[in-house]
Design a protein around this motif. Structure first.
Motif, short mmCIF file in Angstrom:
data_model
loop_
_atom_site.label_atom_id
_atom_site.label_comp_id
_atom_site.label_asym_id
_atom_site.label_seq_id
_atom_site.Cartn_x
_atom_site.Cartn_y
_atom_site.Cartn_z
N TYR A 8 0.84 -1.20 0.00
CA TYR A 8 0.00 0.00 0.00
C TYR A 8 0.88 1.26 0.00
N LYS A 9 1.87 1.28 0.88
CA LYS A 9 2.77 2.43 0.96
C LYS A 9 3.49 2.65 -0.37
N LEU A 10 3.96 1.57 -0.97
CA LEU A 10 4.64 1.69 -2.26
C LEU A 10 3.70 2.23 -3.34
N ALA A 11 2.47 1.76 -3.34
CA ALA A 11 1.50 2.24 -4.33
C ALA A 11 1.22 3.73 -4.12
N GLU A 13 3.20 5.96 -2.66
CA GLU A 13 4.40 6.71 -3.03
C GLU A 13 4.54 6.80 -4.55
N GLY A 14 4.25 5.71 -5.23
CA GLY A 14 4.29 5.73 -6.69
C GLY A 14 3.28 6.70 -7.27
N GLY A 15 2.11 6.75 -6.67
CA GLY A 15 1.09 7.69 -7.12
C GLY A 15 1.51 9.13 -6.92
N GLU A 16 2.12 9.41 -5.77
CA GLU A 16 2.59 10.78 -5.50
C GLU A 16 3.69 11.19 -6.48
N LYS A 17 4.60 10.28 -6.76
CA LYS A 17 5.67 10.57 -7.72
C LYS A 17 5.08 10.82 -9.11
N ALA A 18 4.11 10.01 -9.49
CA ALA A 18 3.48 10.18 -10.79
C ALA A 18 2.75 11.53 -10.86
N LEU A 19 2.09 11.92 -9.78
CA LEU A 19 1.42 13.23 -9.76
C LEU A 19 2.42 14.35 -9.96
N LYS A 20 3.54 14.30 -9.26
CA LYS A 20 4.57 15.34 -9.39
C LYS A 20 5.10 15.42 -10.81
N ALA A 21 5.14 14.28 -11.49
CA ALA A 21 5.62 14.23 -12.87
C ALA A 21 4.50 14.55 -13.87
N GLU A 33 -4.45 0.81 -7.19
CA GLU A 33 -3.80 -0.35 -6.57
C GLU A 33 -3.82 -0.20 -5.05
N ALA A 34 -3.56 1.00 -4.56
CA ALA A 34 -3.62 1.24 -3.11
C ALA A 34 -5.02 0.93 -2.58
N LEU A 35 -6.03 1.31 -3.33
CA LEU A 35 -7.41 1.03 -2.93
C LEU A 35 -7.74 -0.46 -2.99
N ARG A 36 -7.14 -1.16 -3.94
CA ARG A 36 -7.34 -2.61 -4.00
C ARG A 36 -6.77 -3.26 -2.74
N LEU A 37 -5.64 -2.74 -2.29
CA LEU A 37 -4.97 -3.30 -1.11
C LEU A 37 -5.66 -2.88 0.18
#
Length: 69
Positions: A8-11, A13-21, A33-37
């Motif tokens: 969940y944490k990885l998902a 963090e990945g989402g936050e990085k994608a938002l920044k990009a 994916e975080a919501l699935r978890l």
């Protein structure tokens, strides 16, 4: 459960990085994916909605720009 929390944490963090990009689709996928978890997680739901809103705004701006040309 511990592994699920790590994933969940990885998902998130990945989402936050994608938002920044400004990769809104990628962010939405990560938050989904975080919501699935962690179904119903308020933070992931809000982050997904934010990414979806930003994607919609970006798409509308691109459409307006294309119509202007």
């Amino acid at each position: 459960l511990k592994q699920r929390l790590e994933d969940y944490k990885l998902a998130m963090e990945g989402g936050e990085k994608a938002l920044k990009a400004r990769n809104y689709r990628g962010a939405m996928n990560s938050f989904r994916e975080a919501l699935r978890l962690m179904p119903g997680d308020a933070k992931a739901q809000a982050a997904f909605a934010n990414a979806e809103s930003l994607l919609r705004a970006e798409t509308m701006s691109a459409d307006k720009l294309a119509a202007y040309k």
